[in-house]
Design a protein around this motif. Structure first.
Motif, PDB file in Angstrom:
ATOM      1  N   ASP A  88      -6.801  -5.671  -5.616  1.00 20.72           N
ATOM      2  CA  ASP A  88      -7.027  -5.280  -7.010  1.00 20.72           C
ATOM      3  C   ASP A  88      -6.762  -3.789  -7.198  1.00 20.72           C
ATOM      4  O   ASP A  88      -6.252  -3.367  -8.229  1.00 20.72           O
ATOM      5  CB  ASP A  88      -8.452  -5.618  -7.446  1.00 20.72           C
ATOM      6  N   TYR A  89      -7.129  -2.992  -6.212  1.00 21.21           N
ATOM      7  CA  TYR A  89      -6.885  -1.553  -6.299  1.00 21.21           C
ATOM      8  C   TYR A  89      -5.383  -1.269  -6.452  1.00 21.21           C
ATOM      9  O   TYR A  89      -4.974  -0.494  -7.314  1.00 21.21           O
ATOM     10  CB  TYR A  89      -7.439  -0.824  -5.067  1.00 21.21           C
ATOM     11  N   LEU A  90      -4.560  -1.908  -5.624  1.00 18.57           N
ATOM     12  CA  LEU A  90      -3.110  -1.691  -5.716  1.00 18.57           C
ATOM     13  C   LEU A  90      -2.548  -2.230  -7.024  1.00 18.57           C
ATOM     14  O   LEU A  90      -1.598  -1.675  -7.571  1.00 18.57           O
ATOM     15  CB  LEU A  90      -2.397  -2.306  -4.512  1.00 18.57           C
ATOM     16  N   ALA A  91      -3.140  -3.294  -7.556  1.00 18.34           N
ATOM     17  CA  ALA A  91      -2.716  -3.796  -8.863  1.00 18.34           C
ATOM     18  C   ALA A  91      -2.941  -2.715  -9.922  1.00 18.34           C
ATOM     19  O   ALA A  91      -2.077  -2.489 -10.781  1.00 18.34           O
ATOM     20  CB  ALA A  91      -3.480  -5.067  -9.216  1.00 18.34           C
ATOM     21  N   GLY A  92      -4.077  -2.054  -9.855  1.00 14.77           N
ATOM     22  CA  GLY A  92      -4.343  -0.953 -10.790  1.00 14.77           C
ATOM     23  C   GLY A  92      -3.351   0.181 -10.648  1.00 14.77           C
ATOM     24  O   GLY A  92      -2.884   0.745 -11.648  1.00 14.77           O
ATOM     25  N   ARG A  93      -3.016   0.520  -9.425  1.00 15.74           N
ATOM     26  CA  ARG A  93      -2.016   1.583  -9.189  1.00 15.74           C
ATOM     27  C   ARG A  93      -0.646   1.169  -9.714  1.00 15.74           C
ATOM     28  O   ARG A  93       0.069   1.976 -10.295  1.00 15.74           O
ATOM     29  CB  ARG A  93      -1.926   1.917  -7.693  1.00 15.74           C
ATOM     30  N   GLY A 119       0.816  -1.222   0.000  1.00 13.36           N
ATOM     31  CA  GLY A 119       0.000   0.000   0.000  1.00 13.36           C
ATOM     32  C   GLY A 119       0.840   1.257   0.000  1.00 13.36           C
ATOM     33  O   GLY A 119       0.824   2.029  -0.957  1.00 13.36           O
ATOM     34  N   TYR A 120       1.568   1.479   1.075  1.00 11.28           N
ATOM     35  CA  TYR A 120       2.416   2.670   1.179  1.00 11.28           C
ATOM     36  C   TYR A 120       3.357   2.772  -0.016  1.00 11.28           C
ATOM     37  O   TYR A 120       3.570   3.853  -0.572  1.00 11.28           O
ATOM     38  CB  TYR A 120       3.223   2.613   2.491  1.00 11.28           C
ATOM     39  N   ASP A 121       3.891   1.666  -0.422  1.00 15.76           N
ATOM     40  CA  ASP A 121       4.880   1.626  -1.501  1.00 15.76           C
ATOM     41  C   ASP A 121       4.283   1.926  -2.879  1.00 15.76           C
ATOM     42  O   ASP A 121       5.012   2.232  -3.818  1.00 15.76           O
ATOM     43  CB  ASP A 121       5.575   0.265  -1.525  1.00 15.76           C
ATOM     44  N   VAL A 122       2.961   1.872  -2.992  1.00 14.50           N
ATOM     45  CA  VAL A 122       2.281   2.150  -4.249  1.00 14.50           C
ATOM     46  C   VAL A 122       1.545   3.483  -4.172  1.00 14.50           C
ATOM     47  O   VAL A 122       1.469   4.217  -5.149  1.00 14.50           O
ATOM     48  CB  VAL A 122       1.279   1.013  -4.583  1.00 14.50           C
ATOM     49  N   GLY A 173       3.516   1.747 -14.236  1.00 14.81           N
ATOM     50  CA  GLY A 173       4.310   1.116 -15.278  1.00 14.81           C
ATOM     51  C   GLY A 173       4.622  -0.346 -15.092  1.00 14.81           C
ATOM     52  O   GLY A 173       5.403  -0.916 -15.857  1.00 14.81           O
ATOM     53  N   ALA A 174       4.045  -0.983 -14.093  1.00 13.18           N
ATOM     54  CA  ALA A 174       4.306  -2.411 -13.870  1.00 13.18           C
ATOM     55  C   ALA A 174       3.694  -3.231 -14.995  1.00 13.18           C
ATOM     56  O   ALA A 174       2.563  -2.947 -15.417  1.00 13.18           O
ATOM     57  CB  ALA A 174       3.740  -2.848 -12.529  1.00 13.18           C
TER      58      ALA A 174
END
Length: 168
Positions: free
Chosen positions: A152-157, A118-121, A162-163
């Motif tokens: 899923d939210y963090l996957a979108g971020r 979380g924090y890292d994204v 650029g991941a």
């Protein structure tokens, strides 16, 4: 008797803040692999879960060694234990910590998994100086074999940062 399971190195730069019971639980619940916990320092006021190898002080005047270690790619701090234990992969918790593990992973040519919590994204790309984190994310994404966002939210971020989707 020696544990016959293959070794998986688990990286957290500081072992282990009181709020990170989820990392402790990850390590103690491992069944397929024998964990080798690595980092830079053990927190005296943390969970009391110390890393197998975290050789630098968490605070005090010798804390400056961490900056020197970062600039030299942590040369030598973990190399001996990695050569002895022969982990099959390194799994870093938090993208920010994965940056610090990157020289170790590259030097030992280890498969690399990163869990983003979380924090890292969310915050780190905006608050950590760009040259230390956001500008280096493409290098991290390129080197990682597996990117593990916890939602899923963090996957979108991560995709926005650029991941590559095929690594998630």
């Amino acid at each position: 008797m020696n544990d016959p399971r293959p070794v998986a190195a688990i990286w957290r730069t500081q072992w282990l803040p009181r709020s990170e019971t989820f990392i402790r639980d990850h390590v103690v619940s491992m069944q397929r692999y024998r964990p080798l916990t690595l980092g830079i320092s053990n927190l005296p006021e943390g969970l009391g879960f110390t890393a197998d190898r975290a050789p630098l002080p968490a605070n005090g005047p010798l804390k400056r060694l961490e900056g020197l270690s970062r600039r030299t790619g942590g040369l030598g701090l973990h190399d001996d234990v990695i050569r002895r234990q022969k982990p099959r992969l390194l799994h870093a918790h938090f993208g920010t910590d994965a940056m610090k593990a990157l020289p170790v992973v590259n030097r030992h040519r280890l498969p690399f998994a990163i869990t983003f919590h979380g924090y890292d994204v969310q915050d780190a790309p905006r608050t950590i100086p760009a040259a230390l984190y956001r500008d280096r994310l493409p290098e991290l994404f390129d080197r990682a074999d597996l990117l593990l966002p916890v939602s899923d939210y963090l996957a979108g971020r991560l995709l926005e940062l650029g991941a590559p989707a095929e690594k998630m």
